[in-house]
Design a protein around this motif. Structure first.
Motif, mmCIF file in Angstrom:
data_model
loop_
_atom_site.group_PDB
_atom_site.id
_atom_site.type_symbol
_atom_site.label_atom_id
_atom_site.label_comp_id
_atom_site.label_asym_id
_atom_site.label_seq_id
_atom_site.Cartn_x
_atom_site.Cartn_y
_atom_site.Cartn_z
ATOM 1 N N ASP A 39 -10.417 -7.943 4.592
ATOM 2 C CA ASP A 39 -11.474 -7.023 4.161
ATOM 3 C C ASP A 39 -11.171 -5.868 5.148
ATOM 4 O OD1 ASP A 39 -13.315 -5.369 4.089
ATOM 5 O OD2 ASP A 39 -14.658 -7.310 4.311
ATOM 6 N N PRO A 40 -10.643 -4.626 4.763
ATOM 7 C CA PRO A 40 -10.473 -3.455 5.772
ATOM 8 C C PRO A 40 -11.533 -3.239 6.492
ATOM 9 C CG PRO A 40 -10.025 -2.795 3.439
ATOM 10 C CD PRO A 40 -10.279 -4.448 3.378
ATOM 11 N N SER A 41 -12.750 -3.623 6.045
ATOM 12 C CA SER A 41 -14.130 -3.379 6.803
ATOM 13 C C SER A 41 -14.375 -4.013 8.241
ATOM 14 C CB SER A 41 -15.227 -3.292 6.171
ATOM 15 O OG SER A 41 -15.492 -4.763 5.937
ATOM 16 N N THR A 42 -13.328 -5.251 8.264
ATOM 17 C CA THR A 42 -13.213 -6.029 9.536
ATOM 18 C C THR A 42 -12.318 -5.657 10.480
ATOM 19 O OG1 THR A 42 -11.562 -7.663 8.452
ATOM 20 C CG2 THR A 42 -14.015 -7.919 7.873
ATOM 21 N N PHE A 43 -11.466 -4.537 10.187
ATOM 22 C CA PHE A 43 -10.224 -4.125 10.880
ATOM 23 C C PHE A 43 -10.973 -3.533 12.150
ATOM 24 C CE2 PHE A 43 -6.880 -1.547 12.410
ATOM 25 C CZ PHE A 43 -5.912 -2.335 12.179
ATOM 26 N N GLU A 44 -10.751 -4.059 13.258
ATOM 27 C CA GLU A 44 -11.367 -3.567 14.796
ATOM 28 C C GLU A 44 -10.181 -3.097 15.815
ATOM 29 O OE1 GLU A 44 -14.740 -5.999 15.607
ATOM 30 O OE2 GLU A 44 -15.537 -4.525 13.776
ATOM 31 N N SER A 45 -9.259 -3.635 16.099
ATOM 32 C CA SER A 45 -8.263 -3.276 16.767
ATOM 33 C C SER A 45 -6.761 -3.157 16.326
ATOM 34 C CB SER A 45 -8.465 -4.227 17.989
ATOM 35 O OG SER A 45 -7.124 -5.133 17.944
ATOM 36 N N LEU A 46 -5.818 -2.506 16.870
ATOM 37 C CA LEU A 46 -4.614 -2.702 16.262
ATOM 38 C C LEU A 46 -3.916 -3.785 16.061
ATOM 39 C CD1 LEU A 46 -3.233 0.861 17.831
ATOM 40 C CD2 LEU A 46 -3.871 0.557 15.685
ATOM 41 N N ASP A 47 -4.232 -4.784 16.896
ATOM 42 C CA ASP A 47 -3.756 -6.198 16.906
ATOM 43 C C ASP A 47 -4.126 -6.951 15.408
ATOM 44 O OD1 ASP A 47 -2.564 -5.890 19.416
ATOM 45 O OD2 ASP A 47 -4.256 -6.558 20.211
ATOM 46 N N ASP A 48 -5.180 -6.244 14.802
ATOM 47 C CA ASP A 48 -5.508 -6.784 13.526
ATOM 48 C C ASP A 48 -4.543 -6.445 12.526
ATOM 49 O OD1 ASP A 48 -7.845 -7.972 14.345
ATOM 50 O OD2 ASP A 48 -9.039 -6.109 13.775
ATOM 51 N N LEU A 49 -3.438 -5.722 12.808
ATOM 52 C CA LEU A 49 -2.716 -5.317 11.779
ATOM 53 C C LEU A 49 -1.814 -6.541 11.319
ATOM 54 C CD1 LEU A 49 -2.164 -2.487 10.754
ATOM 55 C CD2 LEU A 49 0.032 -2.430 12.050
ATOM 56 N N VAL A 50 -1.675 -7.618 12.187
ATOM 57 C CA VAL A 50 -0.747 -8.722 11.575
ATOM 58 C C VAL A 50 -1.643 -9.359 10.477
ATOM 59 C CG1 VAL A 50 0.156 -9.148 13.906
ATOM 60 C CG2 VAL A 50 -2.081 -10.326 13.442
ATOM 61 N N ARG A 51 -2.968 -9.209 10.174
ATOM 62 C CA ARG A 51 -3.662 -9.890 9.166
ATOM 63 C C ARG A 51 -3.380 -9.148 7.733
ATOM 64 N NH1 ARG A 51 -9.153 -9.778 8.967
ATOM 65 N NH2 ARG A 51 -9.535 -8.220 10.858
ATOM 66 N N VAL A 52 -2.759 -7.928 7.842
ATOM 67 C CA VAL A 52 -2.629 -7.004 6.646
ATOM 68 C C VAL A 52 -1.241 -7.534 5.991
ATOM 69 C CG1 VAL A 52 -2.578 -4.769 5.877
ATOM 70 C CG2 VAL A 52 -3.816 -5.292 7.871
ATOM 71 N N PRO A 53 -1.250 -7.695 4.612
ATOM 72 C CA PRO A 53 0.109 -7.998 3.961
ATOM 73 C C PRO A 53 0.947 -6.793 4.067
ATOM 74 C CG PRO A 53 -1.769 -8.069 2.522
ATOM 75 C CD PRO A 53 -2.319 -7.837 3.836
ATOM 76 N N PHE A 54 2.333 -7.378 4.114
ATOM 77 C CA PHE A 54 3.278 -6.256 3.889
ATOM 78 C C PHE A 54 3.474 -5.458 2.477
ATOM 79 C CE2 PHE A 54 4.846 -9.169 7.318
ATOM 80 C CZ PHE A 54 5.212 -8.502 8.355
ATOM 81 N N THR A 55 4.206 -4.365 2.693
ATOM 82 C CA THR A 55 4.622 -3.770 1.237
ATOM 83 C C THR A 55 6.175 -3.932 1.218
ATOM 84 O OG1 THR A 55 2.676 -2.423 1.593
ATOM 85 C CG2 THR A 55 4.150 -1.603 -0.020
ATOM 86 N N VAL A 56 6.597 -3.988 0.107
ATOM 87 C CA VAL A 56 7.990 -4.053 0.058
ATOM 88 C C VAL A 56 8.369 -3.048 -1.141
ATOM 89 C CG1 VAL A 56 8.401 -6.330 0.868
ATOM 90 C CG2 VAL A 56 8.082 -6.211 -1.567
ATOM 91 N N LYS A 57 9.844 -3.143 -1.087
ATOM 92 C CA LYS A 57 10.183 -2.075 -2.321
ATOM 93 C C LYS A 57 10.056 -2.596 -3.717
ATOM 94 C CE LYS A 57 13.922 0.915 -2.960
ATOM 95 N NZ LYS A 57 14.440 2.192 -2.044
ATOM 96 N N ASP A 58 9.860 -3.768 -3.839
ATOM 97 C CA ASP A 58 9.541 -4.111 -5.225
ATOM 98 C C ASP A 58 8.137 -3.836 -5.671
ATOM 99 O OD1 ASP A 58 11.666 -4.926 -6.061
ATOM 100 O OD2 ASP A 58 11.647 -7.218 -5.565
ATOM 101 N N ASP A 59 7.150 -3.649 -4.731
ATOM 102 C CA ASP A 59 5.677 -3.333 -4.825
ATOM 103 C C ASP A 59 5.991 -1.896 -5.417
ATOM 104 O OD1 ASP A 59 4.490 -5.359 -3.898
ATOM 105 O OD2 ASP A 59 4.568 -4.880 -2.018
ATOM 106 N N MET A 60 6.722 -1.007 -4.775
ATOM 107 C CA MET A 60 6.735 0.309 -5.412
ATOM 108 C C MET A 60 7.528 0.425 -6.782
ATOM 109 S SD MET A 60 7.510 2.284 -1.747
ATOM 110 C CE MET A 60 6.786 3.848 -2.372
#
Ligand SMILES: [Zn+2]
Length: 428
Positions: free
Chosen positions: A38-59
């Protein structure tokens, strides 16, 4: 900008972009929800590891406009990736994006030593490819005289370099070599031209290729980095110290991840480069896996910039060849060739099957000054090239020396590998 201040800016911008994509791009909403992020729970740059990756196939799956985060009426330009390995991917820019892109490319030129007094010849291709227009707007933004030659018609490139008093050449490094060669054929020593800086990117190249270009043209060759999915050129650039590319971290977050486990790697360790755009409006991209392999150079740069540096791209995980179970990058071959007198930096790796075994032939051009009629010398050279490549790759190969100018030259990105293994009925 001091690191503390930079990180505060990065955090604010990351929060903003995560909320924007979550609200406007269905693909991100679905991916974030599935990952329980949930992006509203993003508090520090270390939280980035919780965010899913985007890959070429998504695009690809969002082709053509599904990744756009701004309304269509705000998009003023589209570009695309080349699509050489499948469906092209489309990227869109708002007026603000085009503006920031020009600023970042102006920064790229400036950090490599280009000034408003320079005359810049842009020999990257113009069109859907981001290279030409990106390099063009940046040079204009810097205030340099900008010549939009685009790629191709190499004799004319040389003529313009000479007649227009060009001091900065922007193109792919392999095209710079072709331009230098063509000049020699035309009876013009490229070292006599006023050109003093090359701004080279869009393909991985080695340190030895840099020396060859610098020597052939009498210039300083600067490595720049970008890719259309993230923006185009202008994501990172070398400064005049030529020792790694400063990432423009006020606009792009860089991470290095293990290409197999996707765990984040500490600074200094090699892995796949992942980017998050912080300011793009048209098509922000979150934790994009570039497939480019590099590392963060942890030491500060002598130039005093606080933006961290990434090492020159050592290869792409999708360029990696698996030959008899060994991982091989064409750039390793290029690096070896650069250290052997008597050969040119032009080569082609031909992969085929001999029975069930992979067979590797590396075709290498001898240098124009090499006496090709000296059979014994030629044999000695062939043995040396073979021994040195085999020791670098840990794979046995066949070397075929070929006459100067027999390997196809590229006006854009060089083609170094011909893989015939599948055609021979072998497994890929
Ligand atoms: Zn520096």
């Amino acid at each position: 900008m001091p690191r503390g201040e930079l990180e505060k800016l990065q955090l604010a911008r990351t929060k903003d972009v995560l909320q924007r994509v979550y609200a406007n791009v269905p693909l991100y909403k679905r991916k974030f929800d599935e990952a329980g992020f949930d992006p509203s729970t993003f508090e520090s740059l270390d939280d980035l590891v919780r965010v899913p990756f985007t890959v070429k196939d998504d695009m690809r799956s969002a082709y053509p406009y599904g990744m756009f985060a701004a309304p269509m009426r705000d998009i003023v330009r589209v570009h695309s990736s080349s699509g050489t390995t499948g469906q092209i991917t489309v990227v869109g820019y708002t007026r603000g994006d085009i503006d920031r892109w020009a600023d970042l490319m102006a920064r790229t030129y400036a950090s490599g030593g280009t000034t408003p007094d320079d005359v810049v010849q842009v020999a990257y291709g113009y069109g859907l490819f981001t290279g030409g227009l990106g390099a063009h707007y940046g040079a204009e933004r810097l205030g340099a005289l900008t010549i939009p030659v685009s790629g191709g018609n190499t004799k004319r490139q040389v003529q313009i370099l000479k007649d227009f008093g060009v001091t900065v050449l922007a193109c792919t490094p392999s095209y710079a070599l072709l331009i230098a060669e063509t000049a020699m054929e035309m009876g013009i020593d490229p070292r006599d031209l006023p050109i003093r800086v090359g701004v080279f990117g869009a393909e991985p190249w080695s340190e030895s290729m840099r020396h060859q270009i610098e020597h052939a043209m009498g210039i300083k060759a600067i490595d720049i980095y970008g890719l259309s999915e993230v923006m185009g050129p202008g994501v990172a650039a070398e400064c005049v110290h030529q020792n790694g590319l400063h990432v423009f971290e006020d606009h792009f977050l860089i991470e290095i991840v293990d290409p197999e486990t996707f765990e984040r790697m500490p600074d200094g360790e090699y892995g796949e480069v992942v980017f998050t755009t912080l300011t793009k409006e048209g098509i922000p991209i979150i934790r994009y896996r570039t497939r480019d392999l590099s590392r963060i150079i942890p030491e500060p740069c002598t130039c005093g910039r606080t933006f961290r540096r990434m090492e020159r791209i050592g290869g792409r995980s999708d360029d990696m060849l698996i030959i008899r179970g060994v991982n091989v990058f064409p750039s390793q071959i290029e690096q070896v060739l650069g250290t052997i007198p008597g050969v040119a930096p032009h080569y082609l790796v031909v992969l085929s099957k001999r029975g069930s075994l992979d067979h590797v032939q590396v075709q290498v051009e001898v240098a124009p000054e090499f006496r090709i009629d000296e059979v014994r010398e030629l044999e000695r050279l062939q043995k040396r090239v073979r021994a040195e490549i085999e020791s670098a790759l840990a794979v046995s190969i066949e070397v075929k020396l070929v006459e100067p100018k027999t390997i196809a030259r590229s006006e854009g990105k060089a083609k170094r590998v011909l893989d015939l293994r599948a055609e021979h009925g072998g497994a890929k």
